[in-house]
Design a protein around this motif. Sequence first.
Motif, short mmCIF file in Angstrom:
data_model
loop_
_atom_site.label_atom_id
_atom_site.label_comp_id
_atom_site.label_asym_id
_atom_site.label_seq_id
_atom_site.Cartn_x
_atom_site.Cartn_y
_atom_site.Cartn_z
N THR A 158 0.86 -1.19 0.00
CA THR A 158 0.00 0.00 0.00
C THR A 158 0.88 1.23 0.00
OG1 THR A 158 -0.11 -0.05 2.42
CG2 THR A 158 -1.90 -1.13 1.22
N LYS A 159 0.38 2.30 -0.58
CA LYS A 159 1.19 3.51 -0.67
C LYS A 159 1.30 4.20 0.69
CE LYS A 159 0.55 4.70 -5.56
NZ LYS A 159 0.08 5.72 -6.52
N ASP A 160 2.49 4.78 0.95
CA ASP A 160 2.67 5.55 2.16
C ASP A 160 2.22 6.99 1.91
OD1 ASP A 160 4.69 6.83 0.73
OD2 ASP A 160 6.32 5.79 1.76
N ALA A 161 2.46 7.85 2.88
CA ALA A 161 1.99 9.24 2.79
C ALA A 161 2.62 9.98 1.62
CB ALA A 161 2.29 9.98 4.10
N ASP A 162 3.80 9.50 1.17
CA ASP A 162 4.48 10.15 0.04
C ASP A 162 4.12 9.52 -1.30
OD1 ASP A 162 5.88 11.97 1.71
OD2 ASP A 162 7.35 10.40 2.18
N GLY A 163 3.24 8.53 -1.27
CA GLY A 163 2.78 7.93 -2.52
C GLY A 163 3.64 6.77 -3.01
N TYR A 164 4.44 6.17 -2.12
CA TYR A 164 5.32 5.07 -2.52
C TYR A 164 4.89 3.76 -1.88
CZ TYR A 164 8.41 8.64 -4.40
OH TYR A 164 8.92 9.69 -5.12
N TYR A 165 4.97 2.69 -2.64
CA TYR A 165 4.70 1.35 -2.11
C TYR A 165 5.88 0.83 -1.29
CZ TYR A 165 0.69 1.15 -5.28
OH TYR A 165 -0.50 1.40 -5.93
N PHE A 166 7.08 1.05 -1.80
CA PHE A 166 8.29 0.66 -1.06
C PHE A 166 9.49 1.37 -1.69
CE2 PHE A 166 7.82 -2.66 -4.35
CZ PHE A 166 9.09 -2.68 -4.91
N GLU A 167 10.62 1.28 -1.00
CA GLU A 167 11.87 1.85 -1.50
C GLU A 167 12.83 0.73 -1.86
OE1 GLU A 167 13.59 4.72 1.10
OE2 GLU A 167 11.69 5.77 1.47
N THR A 168 13.68 1.00 -2.82
CA THR A 168 14.68 0.02 -3.23
C THR A 168 15.92 0.76 -3.72
OG1 THR A 168 15.04 -1.99 -4.54
CG2 THR A 168 13.94 -0.15 -5.65
N GLU A 169 16.94 -0.01 -4.04
CA GLU A 169 18.18 0.55 -4.58
C GLU A 169 18.53 -0.17 -5.87
OE1 GLU A 169 21.98 2.02 -2.30
OE2 GLU A 169 22.25 -0.13 -2.71
N VAL A 170 18.84 0.60 -6.90
CA VAL A 170 19.31 0.05 -8.17
C VAL A 170 20.83 0.05 -8.12
CG1 VAL A 170 19.32 0.29 -10.67
CG2 VAL A 170 17.26 0.89 -9.38
N THR A 171 21.43 -1.13 -8.10
CA THR A 171 22.88 -1.27 -7.95
C THR A 171 23.49 -1.66 -9.29
OG1 THR A 171 22.51 -2.04 -5.68
CG2 THR A 171 24.70 -2.38 -6.61
N ILE A 172 24.33 -0.81 -9.85
CA ILE A 172 24.90 -1.04 -11.17
C ILE A 172 26.41 -0.83 -11.12
CG2 ILE A 172 22.79 -0.32 -12.38
CD1 ILE A 172 24.25 2.37 -12.95
N PHE A 173 27.07 -1.19 -12.21
CA PHE A 173 28.47 -0.77 -12.39
C PHE A 173 28.53 0.27 -13.50
CE2 PHE A 173 27.96 -4.77 -14.75
CZ PHE A 173 28.47 -4.46 -16.00
N GLU A 174 29.71 0.89 -13.66
CA GLU A 174 29.85 2.00 -14.59
C GLU A 174 29.41 1.62 -16.00
OE1 GLU A 174 32.37 0.73 -12.84
OE2 GLU A 174 33.51 2.29 -11.79
N GLY A 175 28.72 2.55 -16.66
CA GLY A 175 28.25 2.34 -18.01
C GLY A 175 26.74 2.24 -18.13
N PHE A 176 26.06 2.01 -17.01
CA PHE A 176 24.61 1.88 -17.03
C PHE A 176 23.90 3.09 -16.43
CE2 PHE A 176 26.03 -2.46 -17.45
CZ PHE A 176 25.12 -3.02 -18.32
N GLU A 177 24.65 4.16 -16.15
CA GLU A 177 24.07 5.30 -15.44
C GLU A 177 22.89 5.92 -16.17
OE1 GLU A 177 28.50 5.31 -14.26
OE2 GLU A 177 27.26 4.76 -15.99
N ASP A 178 23.03 6.13 -17.48
CA ASP A 178 21.96 6.80 -18.24
C ASP A 178 20.68 5.96 -18.23
OD1 ASP A 178 23.64 8.89 -18.77
OD2 ASP A 178 24.13 8.25 -20.81
N ALA A 179 20.82 4.67 -18.50
CA ALA A 179 19.64 3.79 -18.50
C ALA A 179 19.03 3.72 -17.11
CB ALA A 179 20.02 2.40 -18.99
N ALA A 180 19.88 3.63 -16.09
CA ALA A 180 19.38 3.51 -14.72
C ALA A 180 18.61 4.76 -14.30
CB ALA A 180 20.54 3.26 -13.76
N THR A 181 19.08 5.92 -14.73
CA THR A 181 18.39 7.17 -14.39
C THR A 181 16.98 7.18 -14.95
OG1 THR A 181 20.49 8.38 -14.32
CG2 THR A 181 18.49 9.68 -14.62
N VAL A 182 16.81 6.71 -16.18
CA VAL A 182 15.48 6.66 -16.78
C VAL A 182 14.61 5.62 -16.08
CG1 VAL A 182 14.16 6.28 -18.90
CG2 VAL A 182 16.39 7.41 -19.01
N VAL A 183 15.18 4.47 -15.79
CA VAL A 183 14.42 3.42 -15.11
C VAL A 183 13.96 3.88 -13.74
CG1 VAL A 183 14.62 1.13 -14.04
CG2 VAL A 183 15.42 1.49 -16.39
N ILE A 184 14.81 4.57 -13.01
CA ILE A 184 14.43 5.07 -11.68
C ILE A 184 13.26 6.04 -11.80
CG2 ILE A 184 15.22 6.60 -9.81
CD1 ILE A 184 17.94 5.13 -10.04
#
Length: 527
Positions: free
Chosen positions: A355-381
């Motif tokens: 269920t969504k919290d007061a800020d409108g989020y179901y849960f928090e997570t972390e996207v863990t990548i290595f160098e080279g995926f920053e641009d794609a990860a930014t869009v996915v986030i």
Amino acid sequence: MKKLLKAGLALMMACSLAACGDDSGGTSTEGNKGGTYIVAVSGEPNTLNPDTYSDDYNYDMAQNIFNRIVKLNNNYEVLPDLAETWEVSEDALTYTFHLVDNATWHDGEPVTAADAKYTYDTIVAENYANANVFAYVDEIVAEDDTTLVFKMSQPDASFLSNLAWYGTFVLPQHILEGQDWTTSDFNENPIGSGPFKFSEWNKGTDVRLVRNDDYWGDVAYLDQVIYTIIPDTNTQYQAWLNNEVDEIASTSIPVSEIESLQANGDYTWVTQVWPSPYYITFNLNDGPFADANVRMAVAMGVNREEVSEKAFAGYKPANDYYIPDIYTDALNEDAKQPDYDPDGAMALLEEAGYTKDADGYYFETEVTIFEGFEDAATVVIAELDKIGIKATLSVLDYNIWTEQVWNNQQFEITMVSGFQGPDVLGTGRRWTADGTVNVNFYSDPEIEELYAQALSSSDQDEINDLMKQIQVILARDNPLVTMVNYADVAAYKSYVHGHPMFTDEQGGSRDKAGFSELTYVWLDEIE
């Protein structure tokens, strides 16, 4: 333009290089001898023994220091290397390779079939990274110095192409026998049989190779190759623009710059779609993505077209399938990834109990990548944010990422790419139980059975049908979410000739060289 790079370049730091001189005019002569070629790499190898671990940072170097029995070019074709010819028995249970009789190691000792047998037997015995290449090999026999025979326990449709690919370089028995490959001094001072010899490894700065003038095959043109370590892609790009390095990865060229670079005519351009899509993958055992509904929500909530346009300016097109879509005959149109549906994604998250919290989020997570995926990860986030998943980004050094994410499964969501070939069976490395790049250790018994049938088949239509059945299961479980194709839009300086990425029409060596083999590269001369 004529250019010749002085062999005595001193590289004190990765970003203070002297490479290509001025842009003086002149004409080229094909195959100019000499010069130093500087390749920027994003990370430092763990080892220079290419057969112990899967290490992308030593792979390009290995192709120039070592040989394989057969090798793979940029058309995904199997070519002769140490083996001049080979035969496969009618029942596909015996492969016989006939090796050249004049190959020598860099210390002058002859290369024989016994070296190859020793190499492959050791890979299997120690279960090194690509031991599964030999999963259906019953016995390896060195019949004489130039005849190597593989006796199979069952047919393996992927064997020849896998033997040409990763972690199958032939190593010197007379040096390594009796040593632990993981701790041997050979790892930092390798002796190969290839067109270039190892010269020195300046830790944190560069790895240097020099031409092997006694090479048994076509002798290289270049005097020296330097792989200089520049982790930051922006720094790589600036060094390349400043003529401080000669070659960078296509991913280091900002997509926003491609159009203007193409307009100035100073580069040779190569566009190639690889079976190497960018994809999201998950921790399947712990955390929110252990739930198949949550994984499906990500598949529905990430707009692949947005990733393509915003991260790659459309140069890397969206892929709607669970396997690379260049394998057109094996694609299952009824088992594609779900269409973009953020409302449906949120419904799945609620079905999973969030269920969504007061800020409108179901849960928090972390996207863990290595160098080279920053641009794609930014869009996915940003896409995840739209469906109520608050994600932060963690960018790790590749070696740290490997240890934390791959080896120890300390992550929730990550991104991966990499070659899924050279044929459709190569995709299995991502989702079979013993797959060498199965990052999240996904396994399904039905997939294992179907894939085993595909490997043992000699009928491509049957293989394609089995792969279509596998895609149905992947669509059910969503162990990965494919985003975009790895469409390589790469630029090379106009003074570079003979590159293995260039076609014959471009004066390249694609039809006769390995992926990153620099034997035929030559540079315009300074007058």
